[in-house]
Design a protein around this motif. Structure first.
Motif, PDB file in Angstrom:
ATOM      1  N   TRP A 201       0.570  -1.320   0.318  1.00 21.90           N
ATOM      2  CA  TRP A 201       0.444  -0.416   0.359  1.00 21.90           C
ATOM      3  C   TRP A 201       0.931   1.048  -0.236  1.00 21.90           C
ATOM      4  N   LEU A 202       1.943   1.286   0.301  1.00 18.66           N
ATOM      5  CA  LEU A 202       2.433   2.646   0.586  1.00 18.66           C
ATOM      6  C   LEU A 202       3.030   2.950  -0.089  1.00 18.66           C
ATOM      7  N   ASN A 203       3.954   1.727  -1.310  1.00 22.32           N
ATOM      8  CA  ASN A 203       4.446   2.010  -2.252  1.00 22.32           C
ATOM      9  C   ASN A 203       3.862   2.387  -3.273  1.00 22.32           C
ATOM     10  N   GLN A 204       2.466   1.645  -2.858  1.00 21.39           N
ATOM     11  CA  GLN A 204       1.498   2.651  -4.460  1.00 21.39           C
ATOM     12  C   GLN A 204       1.198   3.337  -4.488  1.00 21.39           C
ATOM     13  N   HIS A 205       1.630   4.542  -3.524  1.00 21.11           N
ATOM     14  CA  HIS A 205       1.430   5.552  -3.468  1.00 21.11           C
ATOM     15  C   HIS A 205       2.565   6.907  -2.739  1.00 21.11           C
ATOM     16  N   LYS A 206       3.866   6.202  -3.494  1.00 24.53           N
ATOM     17  CA  LYS A 206       5.509   6.618  -2.723  1.00 24.53           C
ATOM     18  C   LYS A 206       4.812   7.776  -3.996  1.00 24.53           C
ATOM     19  N   LYS A 207       5.405   7.346  -5.561  1.00 28.60           N
ATOM     20  CA  LYS A 207       4.065   8.537  -6.485  1.00 28.60           C
ATOM     21  C   LYS A 207       5.837   9.617  -6.398  1.00 28.60           C
ATOM     22  N   ASP A 208       4.893  10.790  -6.469  1.00 25.18           N
ATOM     23  CA  ASP A 208       6.374  11.514  -6.462  1.00 25.18           C
ATOM     24  C   ASP A 208       6.981  12.165  -5.101  1.00 25.18           C
ATOM     25  N   PHE A 209       6.397  11.560  -4.790  1.00 30.45           N
ATOM     26  CA  PHE A 209       6.900  12.034  -3.329  1.00 30.45           C
ATOM     27  C   PHE A 209       8.796  11.916  -3.170  1.00 30.45           C
ATOM     28  N   ASP A 210       9.612  12.125  -2.945  1.00 30.93           N
ATOM     29  CA  ASP A 210      11.024  12.141  -2.470  1.00 30.93           C
ATOM     30  C   ASP A 210      10.913  11.325  -1.394  1.00 30.93           C
ATOM     31  N   ILE A 211      10.809   9.653  -1.293  1.00 34.46           N
ATOM     32  CA  ILE A 211      11.304   9.293  -0.132  1.00 34.46           C
ATOM     33  C   ILE A 211      11.399   8.188  -0.206  1.00 34.46           C
ATOM     34  N   GLU A 212      12.831   7.422   0.649  1.00 35.01           N
ATOM     35  CA  GLU A 212      12.682   5.465   0.839  1.00 35.01           C
ATOM     36  C   GLU A 212      11.683   5.225   1.729  1.00 35.01           C
ATOM     37  N   LEU A 213      11.697   3.894   1.024  1.00 35.36           N
ATOM     38  CA  LEU A 213      10.757   2.785   2.316  1.00 35.36           C
ATOM     39  C   LEU A 213      11.204   1.375   2.395  1.00 35.36           C
ATOM     40  N   GLU A 214      11.855   1.338   3.665  1.00 33.45           N
ATOM     41  CA  GLU A 214      12.775   0.229   3.624  1.00 33.45           C
ATOM     42  C   GLU A 214      11.952  -0.780   4.899  1.00 33.45           C
ATOM     43  N   ASN A 215      11.327  -1.286   4.762  1.00 32.77           N
ATOM     44  CA  ASN A 215      10.566  -3.069   5.416  1.00 32.77           C
ATOM     45  C   ASN A 215      11.846  -3.423   6.282  1.00 32.77           C
ATOM     46  N   VAL A 216      11.973  -3.120   6.911  1.00 26.59           N
ATOM     47  CA  VAL A 216      13.274  -3.759   8.046  1.00 26.59           C
ATOM     48  C   VAL A 216      12.593  -4.607   9.489  1.00 26.59           C
ATOM     49  N   SER A 217      11.617  -5.266   8.726  1.00 25.95           N
ATOM     50  CA  SER A 217      10.521  -6.168   9.537  1.00 25.95           C
ATOM     51  C   SER A 217      12.031  -7.334  10.728  1.00 25.95           C
ATOM     52  N   GLU A 218      11.839  -8.061   9.663  1.00 31.82           N
ATOM     53  CA  GLU A 218      12.630  -9.152   8.981  1.00 31.82           C
ATOM     54  C   GLU A 218      14.804  -9.591  10.183  1.00 31.82           C
ATOM     55  N   ASN A 219      14.754  -7.592  10.174  1.00 34.70           N
ATOM     56  CA  ASN A 219      16.119  -7.199  10.778  1.00 34.70           C
ATOM     57  C   ASN A 219      15.881  -7.225  12.799  1.00 34.70           C
ATOM     58  N   THR A 220      14.582  -6.606  12.903  1.00 35.11           N
ATOM     59  CA  THR A 220      14.178  -6.031  13.737  1.00 35.11           C
ATOM     60  C   THR A 220      13.783  -7.492  15.215  1.00 35.11           C
ATOM     61  N   CYS A 221      13.925  -7.171  16.784  1.00 36.69           N
ATOM     62  CA  CYS A 221      13.542  -7.669  17.754  1.00 36.69           C
ATOM     63  C   CYS A 221      12.480  -6.957  18.393  1.00 36.69           C
TER      64      CYS A 221
END
Length: 365
Positions: free
Chosen positions: A124-144
């Motif tokens: 959902w977040l990736n679908q709406h990145k569009k022209d926004f100057d942002i980076e998205l990183e899913n860190v779920s696997e590395n975070t407890c």
């Protein structure tokens, strides 16, 4: 039993945890038992492994604008190191997810999302990145994530860190906190209605932090606690569970969480038009609390009746360990919401009398 394991899986088994598959993860539903674990959190302290929750980094110069477009709450008003509870909604107002947004600074944010929704949320977040100057990183696997909750939580954690925990306000974070030498990020947040901290730590360090906390809390009555009492604690404290009080079919206004939907914030957000229209025209249903007047235990999905007519359904129900009575939440026709109103809960095809009460079951929390 198949499922993903957190790095603490072996510790749960050693401690006698009864492991179940929850949202694809093998997690303890209880150790000693739901009621003693629930009472420990209300009176002393409990520690939960919530490493199954999803964690996502959002960085970039448009981070605030991007998040304000996706979230119902007002992200532009957050101070550095502040945390806010919010919803992401579909265009029709239904809920994609409820989550916490952590602000480090104007260009760095951290999202904590429900385990069952991680992939959907990232899409959902990736679908709406569009022209926004942002980076998205899913860190779920590395975070407890460890949740240390209860009136004695601060004293226990303070034994292991030089950071002055009293200076961390409710719903704020502190990063680079050393717990017995291990670097963590901590927040004064939780899902129990009690004071406490959520501790974010790398996978390789979490077993040591878990053991150190249990050792530090021995004399204070700290118990390892499972998913069972996590649900009873959040329910008593009037906190929602995605899939029950909130869903694509149940929007935040219907679930009585208007406070976190800023219809008048300057920026548009997805779902704002529909939610504004619904609020102005009036809701047709709403979430209420109720108490059984006869014997029985209400459960999710049970139908609710008034004068022989179906008016809604139970979203959560329990014999409350703290209040020692059968209570629940129900989504019902708004005309029947008045406190004291008598309704019937269908339990095993038998109508059981109940009355509507304030769903903030714990007034002091």
């Amino acid at each position: 039993m198949e499922g993903k394991k957190t790095p603490l899986y072996d510790e749960h088994v050693k401690l006698g945890g009864k492991v179940v598959n929850y949202a694809g993860w093998l997690l303890p539903v209880q150790y000693e038992g739901l009621v003693p674990e629930h009472n420990a959190v209300r009176n002393e302290a409990g520690i939960f492994d919530v490493s199954h929750m999803g964690t996502i980094n959002i960085t970039g110069k448009d981070a605030v604008a991007f998040l304000d477009y996706l979230m119902t709450n007002d992200i532009s008003k957050l101070k550095d190191k502040q945390i806010v509870y919010t919803f992401m909604c579909y265009p029709d107002g239904g809920v994609v997810d409820d989550l916490l947004v952590y602000k480090y600074n104007e260009e760095k944010f951290f999202l904590v999302v429900n385990a069952s929704n991680v992939d959907k949320d990232v899409d959902w977040l990736n679908q709406h990145k569009k022209d926004f100057d942002i980076e998205l990183e899913n860190v779920s696997e590395n975070t407890c994530i460890l949740a240390l909750q209860g009136p004695k939580a601060k004293g226990i954690l303070q034994k292991l860190t030089d950071t002055n925990l009293s200076e961390i306000k409710f719903f704020y974070l502190e990063d680079n906190v050393k717990i017995n030498g291990i670097n963590t990020m901590i927040s004064r947040t939780g899902y129990t209605g009690e004071d406490g901290f959520e501790i974010y730590v790398n996978n390789e360090d979490v077993v040591k932090v878990w053991k150190d906390l249990l050792e530090a809390g021995k004399e204070e009555g700290l118990k390892p606690t499972g998913l069972g009492c996590r649900d009873t604690l959040r329910f008593e404290a009037a906190l929602p569970l995605y899939g029950q009080e909130l869903s694509p079919e149940i929007n935040p206004l219907e679930a009585s969480f208007k406070f976190f939907v800023k219809l008048k914030k300057e920026s548009d957000f997805i779902g704002k038009d529909i939610l504004t229209k619904q609020w102005e025209e009036g809701l047709s249903r709403t979430l209420v609390g109720f108490e059984l007047l006869e014997r029985g235990i209400p459960r999710e999905g049970y139908e609710v009746y008034k004068d022989g007519n179906k008016i809604g359904h139970v979203t959560t129900g329990y014999m409350s360990p703290t209040l020692k009575k059968s209570i629940g939440n129900a989504l019902i026709s708004i005309e029947e919401k008045e406190l004291g109103n008598e309704i019937d809960i269908m339990i095993r095809k038998r109508p059981v009398k109940a009355k509507i009460i304030d769903k903030n079951f714990l007034k002091n929390k």
